[in-house]
Design a protein around this motif. Structure first.
Motif, short mmCIF file in Angstrom:
data_model
loop_
_atom_site.label_atom_id
_atom_site.label_comp_id
_atom_site.label_asym_id
_atom_site.label_seq_id
_atom_site.Cartn_x
_atom_site.Cartn_y
_atom_site.Cartn_z
N VAL A 28 0.83 -1.22 0.00
CA VAL A 28 0.00 0.00 0.00
C VAL A 28 0.86 1.27 0.00
O VAL A 28 0.64 2.16 -0.83
CB VAL A 28 -1.03 -0.02 1.15
N PRO A 29 1.86 1.39 0.88
CA PRO A 29 2.70 2.59 0.82
C PRO A 29 3.44 2.73 -0.52
O PRO A 29 3.59 3.84 -1.04
CB PRO A 29 3.69 2.42 1.97
N LEU A 30 3.88 1.60 -1.07
CA LEU A 30 4.59 1.66 -2.36
C LEU A 30 3.66 2.08 -3.50
O LEU A 30 4.05 2.87 -4.37
CB LEU A 30 5.25 0.32 -2.67
N ILE A 31 2.44 1.58 -3.49
CA ILE A 31 1.47 1.99 -4.52
C ILE A 31 1.17 3.48 -4.39
O ILE A 31 1.14 4.20 -5.38
CB ILE A 31 0.18 1.15 -4.43
N PHE A 32 0.98 3.93 -3.17
CA PHE A 32 0.73 5.36 -2.92
C PHE A 32 1.90 6.20 -3.45
O PHE A 32 1.70 7.21 -4.12
CB PHE A 32 0.52 5.57 -1.41
N TRP A 33 3.12 5.74 -3.17
CA TRP A 33 4.33 6.43 -3.63
C TRP A 33 4.39 6.46 -5.16
O TRP A 33 4.72 7.49 -5.74
CB TRP A 33 5.57 5.74 -3.04
N THR A 34 4.06 5.34 -5.80
CA THR A 34 4.14 5.31 -7.27
C THR A 34 3.11 6.23 -7.90
O THR A 34 3.41 6.88 -8.91
CB THR A 34 3.97 3.88 -7.84
N ILE A 35 1.93 6.31 -7.32
CA ILE A 35 0.91 7.22 -7.87
C ILE A 35 1.39 8.66 -7.78
O ILE A 35 1.29 9.42 -8.74
CB ILE A 35 -0.45 7.01 -7.18
N LEU A 36 1.92 9.02 -6.62
CA LEU A 36 2.49 10.37 -6.49
C LEU A 36 3.66 10.56 -7.45
O LEU A 36 3.85 11.64 -8.01
CB LEU A 36 2.94 10.63 -5.04
N CYS A 48 10.89 24.93 -6.03
CA CYS A 48 12.06 24.30 -5.41
C CYS A 48 12.29 24.90 -4.04
O CYS A 48 12.19 26.12 -3.86
CB CYS A 48 13.28 24.47 -6.30
N ILE A 49 12.57 24.02 -3.08
CA ILE A 49 12.79 24.43 -1.70
C ILE A 49 14.12 23.86 -1.25
O ILE A 49 14.38 22.66 -1.44
CB ILE A 49 11.65 23.90 -0.79
N SER A 50 14.95 24.69 -0.65
CA SER A 50 16.25 24.23 -0.16
C SER A 50 16.08 23.05 0.79
O SER A 50 15.16 23.03 1.61
CB SER A 50 16.98 25.35 0.59
N TYR A 51 16.96 22.09 0.67
CA TYR A 51 17.01 20.89 1.51
C TYR A 51 15.81 19.96 1.31
O TYR A 51 15.69 18.96 1.99
CB TYR A 51 17.16 21.23 3.00
N PHE A 52 14.90 20.30 0.41
CA PHE A 52 13.75 19.44 0.14
C PHE A 52 13.81 18.92 -1.28
O PHE A 52 13.70 17.74 -1.53
CB PHE A 52 12.43 20.19 0.37
N GLY A 53 13.96 19.84 -2.21
CA GLY A 53 13.93 19.48 -3.62
C GLY A 53 12.84 20.27 -4.31
O GLY A 53 12.39 21.30 -3.81
N CYS A 54 12.41 19.78 -5.44
CA CYS A 54 11.39 20.45 -6.23
C CYS A 54 10.11 19.63 -6.25
O CYS A 54 10.15 18.41 -6.21
CB CYS A 54 11.88 20.67 -7.65
N ILE A 55 9.00 20.34 -6.31
CA ILE A 55 7.70 19.69 -6.39
C ILE A 55 6.87 20.44 -7.42
O ILE A 55 6.90 21.67 -7.46
CB ILE A 55 7.01 19.64 -5.00
N SER A 56 6.18 19.69 -8.26
CA SER A 56 5.39 20.32 -9.33
C SER A 56 4.07 20.86 -8.79
O SER A 56 3.57 20.40 -7.76
CB SER A 56 5.13 19.33 -10.46
N ILE A 57 3.52 21.79 -9.51
CA ILE A 57 2.22 22.34 -9.15
C ILE A 57 1.17 21.23 -9.19
O ILE A 57 0.29 21.17 -8.34
CB ILE A 57 1.85 23.50 -10.10
N VAL A 58 1.28 20.34 -10.16
CA VAL A 58 0.33 19.22 -10.27
C VAL A 58 0.41 18.34 -9.02
O VAL A 58 -0.61 17.91 -8.48
CB VAL A 58 0.58 18.40 -11.55
N SER A 59 1.63 18.09 -8.54
CA SER A 59 1.79 17.28 -7.33
C SER A 59 1.20 17.99 -6.12
O SER A 59 0.56 17.35 -5.26
CB SER A 59 3.27 16.98 -7.08
N ILE A 60 1.40 19.29 -6.04
CA ILE A 60 0.83 20.07 -4.93
C ILE A 60 -0.70 19.99 -4.96
O ILE A 60 -1.33 19.77 -3.92
CB ILE A 60 1.32 21.54 -4.96
N PHE A 91 11.40 11.91 -1.74
CA PHE A 91 12.02 10.72 -2.33
C PHE A 91 11.68 10.58 -3.81
O PHE A 91 12.49 10.07 -4.59
CB PHE A 91 11.63 9.47 -1.54
N ILE A 92 10.52 11.06 -4.21
CA ILE A 92 10.16 11.08 -5.63
C ILE A 92 11.09 12.04 -6.36
O ILE A 92 11.59 11.72 -7.46
CB ILE A 92 8.68 11.48 -5.80
N TYR A 93 11.35 13.19 -5.78
CA TYR A 93 12.28 14.15 -6.39
C TYR A 93 13.66 13.51 -6.56
O TYR A 93 14.26 13.60 -7.63
CB TYR A 93 12.37 15.41 -5.52
#
Length: 157
Positions: A28-36, A48-60, A91-93
């Motif tokens: 279940v956690p892996l499926i959730f991760w793959t969908i994200l 992009c956020i320092s020490y975090f990485g980048c996240i897309s608007i679609v992901s947000i 981790f996706i980033y």
């Protein structure tokens, strides 16, 4: 009884077998991760956020929509899940940076393999997955697992 408790009780009906439960704790956690992960590949501007990485608007947007579903069920669960989703996004980033345009292959492989195991678990259980009767159970699975953790630690949700 609160709606979250009703959903957990319904979800539990087809998740009583120890092997099926173990499979769900992994898959279940892996499926959730793959969908994200798949959502992160949709071409869109990124923040992009320092020490975090980048996240897309679609992901947000996806995280916000999922959080709105969870907040209707439990404020505490929604807060924990938003933190978990942003951790997953980190981790996706890292995955997307490491594998580049090939990251979709990893997401697809993990997604297919974990679903195969999910269906094996339900075959062992002898009951169909709950999402077949109601699609919202795809979002209940992750918080059902979280509910176990919260109960073990004595935290009310």
């Amino acid at each position: 009884m609160r709606k979250v408790d009703l959903l957990f009780a319904e979800y539990s009906k087809s998740h009583r077998n120890a092997i099926n439960k173990m499979i769900h704790w992994i898959c279940v956690p892996l499926i959730f991760w793959t969908i994200l992960g798949f959502v992160s590949l949709v071409p869109a501007p990124h923040f992009c956020i320092s020490y975090f990485g980048c996240i897309s608007i679609v992901s947000i947007i996806m995280v916000v929509l999922i959080t709105l579903f969870y907040i209707r069920l439990s404020f505490r669960i929604s807060i924990i899940m938003i933190l978990m989703m942003f951790l997953a996004e980190h981790f996706i980033y890292l995955t997307n940076i490491s594998l580049g345009k090939q990251s979709w292959i990893l997401y697809l492989l993990v997604f297919v393999i974990t679903w195969v195991f999910q269906f094996i678990g339900h075959k062992i259980e002898g009951k169909k997955p709950t999402f077949i009767q109601d699609i919202q159970f795809l979002l209940v699975g992750p918080i059902w697992l979280l509910g176990f953790i919260l109960k073990k630690t004595g935290i009310k949700y």
